[in-house]
Every structure is written in structure tokens, then in C-alpha cells.
Design a protein around this motif. Structure first.
Motif, PDB file in Angstrom:
ATOM      1  N   MET A 149       0.734  -1.072   0.016  1.00  0.00           N
ATOM      2  CA  MET A 149       0.025   0.194  -0.093  1.00  0.00           C
ATOM      3  C   MET A 149       0.942   1.095  -0.016  1.00  0.00           C
ATOM      4  N   ALA A 150       0.724   2.168  -0.800  1.00  0.00           N
ATOM      5  CA  ALA A 150       1.309   3.360  -0.904  1.00  0.00           C
ATOM      6  C   ALA A 150       1.037   4.208   0.369  1.00  0.00           C
ATOM      7  N   ARG A 151       2.091   4.841   1.059  1.00  0.00           N
ATOM      8  CA  ARG A 151       2.172   5.369   2.227  1.00  0.00           C
ATOM      9  C   ARG A 151       1.193   6.686   2.114  1.00  0.00           C
ATOM     10  N   SER A 152       0.576   6.905   3.260  1.00  0.00           N
ATOM     11  CA  SER A 152      -0.287   8.121   3.375  1.00  0.00           C
ATOM     12  C   SER A 152      -0.484   8.185   4.996  1.00  0.00           C
ATOM     13  N   GLY A 153      -0.685   9.554   5.189  1.00  0.00           N
ATOM     14  CA  GLY A 153      -0.943   9.826   6.731  1.00  0.00           C
ATOM     15  C   GLY A 153       0.433  10.176   7.285  1.00  0.00           C
ATOM     16  N   VAL A 154       0.596  10.231   8.694  1.00  0.00           N
ATOM     17  CA  VAL A 154       1.723  10.324   9.198  1.00  0.00           C
ATOM     18  C   VAL A 154       2.413   9.174   9.866  1.00  0.00           C
ATOM     19  N   ARG A 184       3.360  -3.369  14.708  1.00  0.00           N
ATOM     20  CA  ARG A 184       4.509  -2.496  14.775  1.00  0.00           C
ATOM     21  C   ARG A 184       4.058  -1.059  13.771  1.00  0.00           C
ATOM     22  N   VAL A 185       4.590  -0.231  14.456  1.00  0.00           N
ATOM     23  CA  VAL A 185       4.333   1.224  14.043  1.00  0.00           C
ATOM     24  C   VAL A 185       5.481   1.944  13.348  1.00  0.00           C
ATOM     25  N   ILE A 186       5.377   2.296  12.031  1.00  0.00           N
ATOM     26  CA  ILE A 186       6.222   3.162  11.573  1.00  0.00           C
ATOM     27  C   ILE A 186       6.068   4.474  11.388  1.00  0.00           C
ATOM     28  N   GLU A 187       6.909   5.317  11.371  1.00  0.00           N
ATOM     29  CA  GLU A 187       6.606   6.799  11.479  1.00  0.00           C
ATOM     30  C   GLU A 187       6.874   7.234   9.979  1.00  0.00           C
ATOM     31  N   GLY A 234      -9.928   7.493  19.111  1.00  0.00           N
ATOM     32  CA  GLY A 234     -10.121   8.792  18.154  1.00  0.00           C
ATOM     33  C   GLY A 234      -9.049   8.912  17.152  1.00  0.00           C
ATOM     34  N   ALA A 235      -8.384   7.618  16.652  1.00  0.00           N
ATOM     35  CA  ALA A 235      -7.381   7.649  15.481  1.00  0.00           C
ATOM     36  C   ALA A 235      -8.120   7.807  14.420  1.00  0.00           C
ATOM     37  N   ASN A 236      -7.627   8.610  13.599  1.00  0.00           N
ATOM     38  CA  ASN A 236      -8.171   8.818  12.284  1.00  0.00           C
ATOM     39  C   ASN A 236      -7.361   8.122  11.139  1.00  0.00           C
ATOM     40  N   LEU A 255      -2.527   6.271   9.543  1.00  0.00           N
ATOM     41  CA  LEU A 255      -3.210   7.117  10.535  1.00  0.00           C
ATOM     42  C   LEU A 255      -2.979   8.558  10.162  1.00  0.00           C
ATOM     43  N   GLY A 256      -3.989   9.303   9.998  1.00  0.00           N
ATOM     44  CA  GLY A 256      -3.837  10.778   9.935  1.00  0.00           C
ATOM     45  C   GLY A 256      -2.952  11.553  10.886  1.00  0.00           C
ATOM     46  N   SER A 257      -3.049  10.948  12.068  1.00  0.00           N
ATOM     47  CA  SER A 257      -2.193  11.604  13.217  1.00  0.00           C
ATOM     48  C   SER A 257      -1.505  10.547  13.954  1.00  0.00           C
TER      49      SER A 257
END
Length: 388
Positions: free
Chosen positions: A312-317, A385-388, A342-344, A363-365
Motif C-alpha cells: 500500500m502506498a504510504r499516506s498519513g503520518v 509495529r508502528v512506522i513513522e 480517536g485515531a483517524n 493514520l492521519g495523526s
């Protein structure tokens, strides 16, 4: 900084794709994030908790504990097609060697010279022992029409052979790679009864262990020449040796020798040369490194053997990568929890493979660590796992 541990000599052409600013790469890394391996056995290796992925520079993964990796949320990659041309060329060599016993003829010439005979005086008489058929107008059966099998089938047509292919899992992409003159059969016995030569290109699993057994050989034409550059365990050695003794199989050419097979004069055995070309090693290394990097940096999965392919192409932050069991309502549980916190969600994709599934969420934020822990705490979630 990502730590990559190597277990074999990996081509520098691949390793140079790791930039030193973000990666440290050596065979002495500890608490590694990724592993690069060729044939080294990892079956008893204790994986650190930090390990995210194993990338195999090659196709066979019987040296990697897939079940243990899946349960730990470790993605395992292979490099299908990277060594296909090298194997294709060796199949052509194998067919020629099996037809006219080229190795035996070379040994005979040397034996004459070593015994003191003037070779030029005996070659005309001696060559009659090595007469064999041409490939032209003969039938070739190809079992497995993936990256290697398709190349073999297509090139055999250019040699004037009649080609039959069998693959119960033939994908649309694989089918499109095949020349329209190849006869794709739905019953493997149809291939057996028509082929003068058979070459096999499938993965070794418990389901394919001894696929070529007494029953399968009996369904083949008398005098068939069989080529196995896939895995030794796919062929029942005892059944093959018995067929060679009776002449039902004229020659068995394999890339997986053992002492039992070498007792037969009709076995031509090579020391696993299939992918042993510098070009193949470079291609495999480049592909293995690129797959590993894309997973570590972006969470994308390509050519995994234990998890679904998801890109998936990256979007959000922020990107959340979730490995979980493939059971109903998992996706709903994840999205419900994220919305509750409250995650977008800007983008999301999910796919499954067997007992496991993989979800990418952009995620948008940025979310709090508590949100990540909430997702981790969901039943049947294996790794987050979370990637910034």
C-alpha cells in the motif's frame, strides 16, 4: 538503525543496497531486526524478540522454521524467479547429458588415455556406447509452471520439442507467460503417458514428498528421462532406482546426490548447481535485500512464504502494521478500537493467507503508545509495529 544479520556469503551487489546511515550489516549482529540467508539452517536458531523478518536469497525455505516464524510474527521472504534463468539453462544441459551420456563419454575418453591407449585409435569404436536420442521432435513434460517451469517450457518449444505442462495452481500471470503452443493438461497422468523427458519444478512440502513414487513412474512412458532440479525429497529414491534397473526410466538427472543414488550407472548427479551462477546469486541478493528493506521501512510484503502479499502506498503520518490470525471480525475489532481511541484512519488494506492475516493502517495523526498497546492486547493479534 536497523540491524541485519547474514548467515551466508551474500553477493555485495545486494548488500550495497543497504545504506550505512540506516543499516548495520554483518554476520555478528545481535538482536537483529532482519536476517539474510541462503542455505544455512535456521531450524534450531533462537530468534531474538527484535527479529521482524527473514529473507532467503533463493526459493527453497526448508532451512527456515516457517511455523515458528509465523507464530512469532516474523515475515519470511523468498526470491522466486531470481534464479530462474540459471536453472532453465541447467535443465537444457541435463536433457542433453541424459540423452547421450555426455559425462560418461568424457570419463571414458580420459580412462583410455590414463591406461596408456592412444585415444584417437579407439574413439570411433568406443563412441557407439554413448549413442542417444536428439531432443528435436521429442516430448517434454514440465511439472510446475512457475517462473522456472515457464522458461523451460518456452525454450523447449524453440528446440522443436512438443511440450506438456501441468500445474494445478497455475496463476493468471503464470499462464500469460506461457507460449500458446504449450499443452497445459489438467491430469498429470496425461503428461506422464506422453513425455519422453520430464522435468519437475515445484516446492518441496510434506504434500509433495515422494510425489514421484512407484505409481507415478509406472504411469510414465518406458525409457523416460527424468530431471529433478527442484528438491531431492520430491522423488522416492528407491522407486527411481528400481525403475532405472529395469530400464523403465532410462536416466535420472538430479541436482541432489546421495550415496544410494550414485550406486546406479544411470544416475547423473550434480552438486546442487541449479542457481550457482554469479548472475543468479546477484539477482537473488538484490531481490532479497529489496524485499527486506521494503518490509522494514514501509511494512509492505512481497513474495512472503508465510504471510499474505500486501502493498500500500504510504499516506498519513503513521503506519500501523498488524499480523494477526485469520479469523472472523478481526478487521472490525481493529478499526472499532482505533475509532474508539480517536485515531483517524486515512487508508487501510487487509489480506489473509492460510491461518494468518496482515493489516496495514495509515493514520492521519500520531497515536499514543496506549493506543498501540490496546491493539496489541486484542485477542488473536500476534504482532503490532508502528512506522513513522
Amino acid at each position: 538503525m536497523y540491524r541485519i544479520k547474514t548467515f551466508n556469503k551474500i553477493s555485495p551487489v545486494g548488500l550495497t543496497r543497504f545504506d550505512s546511515e540506516h543499516y548495520t550489516v554483518s554476520d555478528s549482529e545481535t538482536n537483529e531486526d532482519g536476517i539474510l540467508v541462503r542455505s544455512a539452517k535456521l531450524l534450531d536458531y533462537t530468534f531474538p524478540e527484535s527479529l521482524l523478518a527473514v529473507s532467503r536469497a533463493g526459493v527453497g525455505v526448508n532451512n527456515i522454521p516457517l511455523d515458528r516464524c509465523s507464530e512469532a510474527g516474523v515475515a519470511v521472504f523468498s526470491t522466486p524467479g531470481a534464479n530462474a534463468n540459471a536453472v532453465k539453462e541447467l535443465v537444457l544441459c541435463a536433457m542433453l547429458m541424459g540423452s547421450r551420456d555426455v559425462p560418461g563419454s568424457i570419463r571414458w575418453v580420459r580412462e583410455q588415455a590414463e591406461s596408456g591407449i592412444e585415444v584417437s585409435t579407439v574413439v570411433e569404436k568406443g563412441k557407439s556406447a554413448f549413442i542417444g536420442p536428439e531432443l528435436y521432435h521429442k516430448s517434454l513434460g514440465v511439472i510446475g509452471l512457475g517462473a522456472i517451469g515457464a522458461l523451460v517450457a518456452n525454450v523447449a518449444l524453440s528446440l522443436g520439442m512438443d511440450v506438456y505442462g501441468y500445474d494445478p495452481y497455475l496463476s493468471v500471470d503464470a499462464a500469460l507467460r506461457l507460449d500458446r503452443h504449450i499443452h497445459v493438461v489438467k491430469d498429470i497422468n496425461e503428461l506422464y503417458k506422453r513425455a519422453d523427458y520430464i522435468t519437475i519444478h515445484i516446492h518441496f512440502t510434506e504434500a509433495t514428498r515422494n510425489l514421484i513414487d512407484t505409481k507415478a513412474i509406472a504411469a510414465m512412458k518406458r525409457g523416460v528421462r527424468f530431471i529433478n532440479l527442484a528438491r531431492g525429497e520430491i522423488v522416492d529414491d528407491e522407486a527411481m532406482l528400481a525403475a532405472l534397473d529395469t530400464g523403465w526410466v532410462a536416466a535420472y538427472i538430479t541436482d541432489f546426490p546421495n550415496n544410494r543414488l550414485l550406486q546406479s550407472p544411470h544416475v547423473i548427479a550434480m552438486p546442487h548447481l541449479g542457481a550457482s551462477t554469479p548472475e543468479s546469486e546477484q539477482n537473488c541478493a538484490v531481490m532479497a535485500v529489496d524485499e527486506l528493506k521494503d518490509y522494514l521501512e514501509n511494512g509492505n510484503i512481497r513474495n512472503s512464504v508465510n504471510l499474505p502479499n500486501v502493498e500500500m502506498a504510504r499516506s498519513g503520518v503513521q503506519r500501523m502494521c498488524i499480523i494477526h490470525r485469520n479469523i472472523p471480525a478481526m478487521l472490525a475489532n481493529i478499526t472499532t478500537l482505533l475509532s474508539k481511541d480517536g485515531a483517524n484512519v486515512e487508508n487501510l488494506t487487509n489480506k489473509s493467507k492460510g491461518d494468518y492475516a496482515y493489516t496495514l493502517v495509515d493514520l492521519g495523526s500520531a497515536v499514543d503508545q496506549s493506543v498501540i498497546e490496546d491493539v496489541r492486547g486484542l485477542a488473536n493479534v500476534i504482532r503490532v509495529r508502528v512506522i513513522e
